[in-house]
Design an enzyme around this catalytic site. Structure first.
Site, PDB file in Angstrom:
ATOM      1  N   ASP A   1       3.673   2.282  -4.415  1.00 40.73           N
ATOM      2  CA  ASP A   1       2.863   3.230  -5.174  1.00 40.73           C
ATOM      3  C   ASP A   1       2.657   2.601  -6.544  1.00 40.73           C
ATOM      4  O   ASP A   1       3.618   2.462  -7.316  1.00 40.73           O
ATOM      5  CB  ASP A   1       3.588   4.574  -5.281  1.00 40.73           C
ATOM      6  CG  ASP A   1       2.832   5.599  -6.123  1.00 40.73           C
ATOM      7  OD1 ASP A   1       1.830   5.239  -6.779  1.00 40.73           O
ATOM      8  OD2 ASP A   1       3.248   6.765  -6.138  1.00 40.73           O
TER       9      ASP A   1
ATOM     10  N   TYR B   1     -14.721   6.827 -14.207  1.00 44.55           N
ATOM     11  CA  TYR B   1     -14.677   5.547 -13.506  1.00 44.55           C
ATOM     12  C   TYR B   1     -15.109   4.415 -14.437  1.00 44.55           C
ATOM     13  O   TYR B   1     -14.461   3.364 -14.492  1.00 44.55           O
ATOM     14  CB  TYR B   1     -15.578   5.606 -12.278  1.00 44.55           C
ATOM     15  CG  TYR B   1     -15.367   4.464 -11.306  1.00 44.55           C
ATOM     16  CD1 TYR B   1     -14.215   4.396 -10.531  1.00 44.55           C
ATOM     17  CD2 TYR B   1     -16.329   3.465 -11.146  1.00 44.55           C
ATOM     18  CE1 TYR B   1     -14.016   3.365  -9.627  1.00 44.55           C
ATOM     19  CE2 TYR B   1     -16.137   2.429 -10.239  1.00 44.55           C
ATOM     20  CZ  TYR B   1     -14.980   2.378  -9.489  1.00 44.55           C
ATOM     21  OH  TYR B   1     -14.780   1.356  -8.601  1.00 44.55           O
TER      22      TYR B   1
ATOM     23  N   THR C   1     -17.161   0.012   2.332  1.00 44.58           N
ATOM     24  CA  THR C   1     -15.711   0.102   2.441  1.00 44.58           C
ATOM     25  C   THR C   1     -15.353   1.571   2.594  1.00 44.58           C
ATOM     26  O   THR C   1     -16.235   2.430   2.644  1.00 44.58           O
ATOM     27  CB  THR C   1     -15.026  -0.512   1.197  1.00 44.58           C
ATOM     28  OG1 THR C   1     -13.603  -0.489   1.378  1.00 44.58           O
ATOM     29  CG2 THR C   1     -15.382   0.237  -0.061  1.00 44.58           C
TER      30      THR C   1
ATOM     31  N   ASP D   1       0.867  -1.179   0.000  1.00 44.40           N
ATOM     32  CA  ASP D   1       0.000   0.000   0.000  1.00 44.40           C
ATOM     33  C   ASP D   1       0.902   1.226   0.000  1.00 44.40           C
ATOM     34  O   ASP D   1       2.130   1.106  -0.007  1.00 44.40           O
ATOM     35  CB  ASP D   1      -0.930  -0.003   1.212  1.00 44.40           C
ATOM     36  CG  ASP D   1      -2.280   0.643   0.906  1.00 44.40           C
ATOM     37  OD1 ASP D   1      -2.268   1.801   0.439  1.00 44.40           O
ATOM     38  OD2 ASP D   1      -3.328   0.015   1.122  1.00 44.40           O
TER      39      ASP D   1
ATOM     40  N   ASN E   1      -5.537  -4.769  -6.642  1.00 50.54           N
ATOM     41  CA  ASN E   1      -6.727  -4.265  -5.962  1.00 50.54           C
ATOM     42  C   ASN E   1      -6.726  -2.743  -5.793  1.00 50.54           C
ATOM     43  O   ASN E   1      -7.788  -2.118  -5.782  1.00 50.54           O
ATOM     44  CB  ASN E   1      -6.837  -4.919  -4.579  1.00 50.54           C
ATOM     45  CG  ASN E   1      -7.809  -4.189  -3.678  1.00 50.54           C
ATOM     46  OD1 ASN E   1      -9.024  -4.293  -3.821  1.00 50.54           O
ATOM     47  ND2 ASN E   1      -7.277  -3.421  -2.734  1.00 50.54           N
TER      48      ASN E   1
ATOM     49  N   LYS F   1     -12.586   1.335 -15.476  1.00 49.66           N
ATOM     50  CA  LYS F   1     -12.880  -0.048 -15.114  1.00 49.66           C
ATOM     51  C   LYS F   1     -13.177  -0.904 -16.344  1.00 49.66           C
ATOM     52  O   LYS F   1     -12.867  -2.103 -16.365  1.00 49.66           O
ATOM     53  CB  LYS F   1     -14.042  -0.094 -14.119  1.00 49.66           C
ATOM     54  CG  LYS F   1     -13.691   0.530 -12.760  1.00 49.66           C
ATOM     55  CD  LYS F   1     -12.467  -0.137 -12.135  1.00 49.66           C
ATOM     56  CE  LYS F   1     -12.164   0.398 -10.743  1.00 49.66           C
ATOM     57  NZ  LYS F   1     -10.987  -0.262 -10.122  1.00 49.66           N
TER      58      LYS F   1
END
Length: 273
Positions: free
Chosen positions: A59, A151, A186, A42, A86, A155
């Site tokens: 990164d 977005y 989340t 992360d 992810n 995706k």
């Protein structure tokens, strides 16, 4: 919390990006709990990870960080069985509210981040003659609601990337899965920018009211990857949206036009306020 998936036949070597929180953390926990060797990555310099897992800052937009992760995998794990791309950000907004900087940020993270991960580890997986690339996309990569152009486009690119790699890497024994959930609880809303506050409010509301959390989605994803499924629709809403578009196109188009009409009304109300 739902039960953890059954363990694989042998411990796997797994790398999860964006693994410090949300779905990434839930996936890392599932793999670690069954004895897999997990490298959690992360942006933070350090993070709490499940017992048995290790951590490295990564990164996903930085080639040098990916090279360092590859070296770590070679040294500590001796190879890789599952790469989970992810890490990503939420995004939304009406097309006339989104500037070039917004588009560059979204595509750099949500598309090129996954691309670079696949590029980095494909030679290792081909040399091994085995491995599994898992790209976390979204139902927005399959169905394309209005006011989510950046977005949706990002995706959809991840879905296309995954399908292409499925056929390209299959002869080397490398499997590919693309995961396309709808909204679930989340911290993803925290990554929304301030380009279009009206649409951000809508997206945040959808995330917060979902009945499913990251733990439930993670359980379903891990089972699907174990079964080597390519297209993973881990929740009922994603399944309904996908099959409605494919098999009931007039209904799908009516729903999308309805969303567009509601955005039109909201924009008129916004202008009058």
């Amino acid at each position: 919390m739902s039960p953890s998936p059954s363990p694989a036949a042998a411990p796997r070597r797994v790398l999860v990006t964006g693994g410090a929180s949300g779905l990434g953390a839930a996936l890392a926990a599932r793999y670690a709990a069954r004895g897999d060797r997990v490298l959690v990555t992360d942006l933070a310099p350090s993070a709490d990870v499940p017992a048995g897992a290790t951590y490295q800052r990564l990164d996903i937009t930085a080639e040098a960080d990916w090279a360092a992760a590859l070296d770590r995998v070679r040294t500590d794990l001796g190879g890789l069985d599952v790469l989970v791309n992810n890490a990503g950000i939420a995004a939304g907004g009406r097309i006339d509210r989104l500037g070039a900087d917004h588009w560059r940020r979204v595509l750099d993270i949500n598309v090129l981040g996954a691309v670079t991960g696949c590029r980095t580890f494909a030679p290792m997986l081909k040399q091994q003659g085995s491995g599994h690339l898992v790209n976390i996309a979204s139902a927005a990569g399959l169905v394309h609601p209005p006011a989510m152009t950046s977005y949706d486009a990002g995706k959809a690119a991840v879905v296309a990337l995954s399908e292409s790699l499925r056929w390209e890497l299959g002869p080397w024994g490398v499997d590919v899965s693309v995961v396309c959930p709808t909204f679930f609880r989340t911290n993803l809303a925290a990554s929304l920018g301030d380009d279009d506050p009206l649409m951000n409010t809508v997206a945040t509301r959808l995330i917060e009211k979902s009945k499913l959390g990251a733990d439930e989605i993670a359980d379903r994803v891990v089972r699907a990857v174990d079964a080597k499924r390519f297209l993973v629709l881990p929740d009922r809403n994603a399944q309904i949206a996908y099959w409605t578009k494919r098999l009931a196109r007039p209904l799908y188009e009516r729903q999308m036009r309805g969303m567009g009409a509601r955005i039109h009304r909201a924009e008129q109300d916004e202008a009058r306020a």
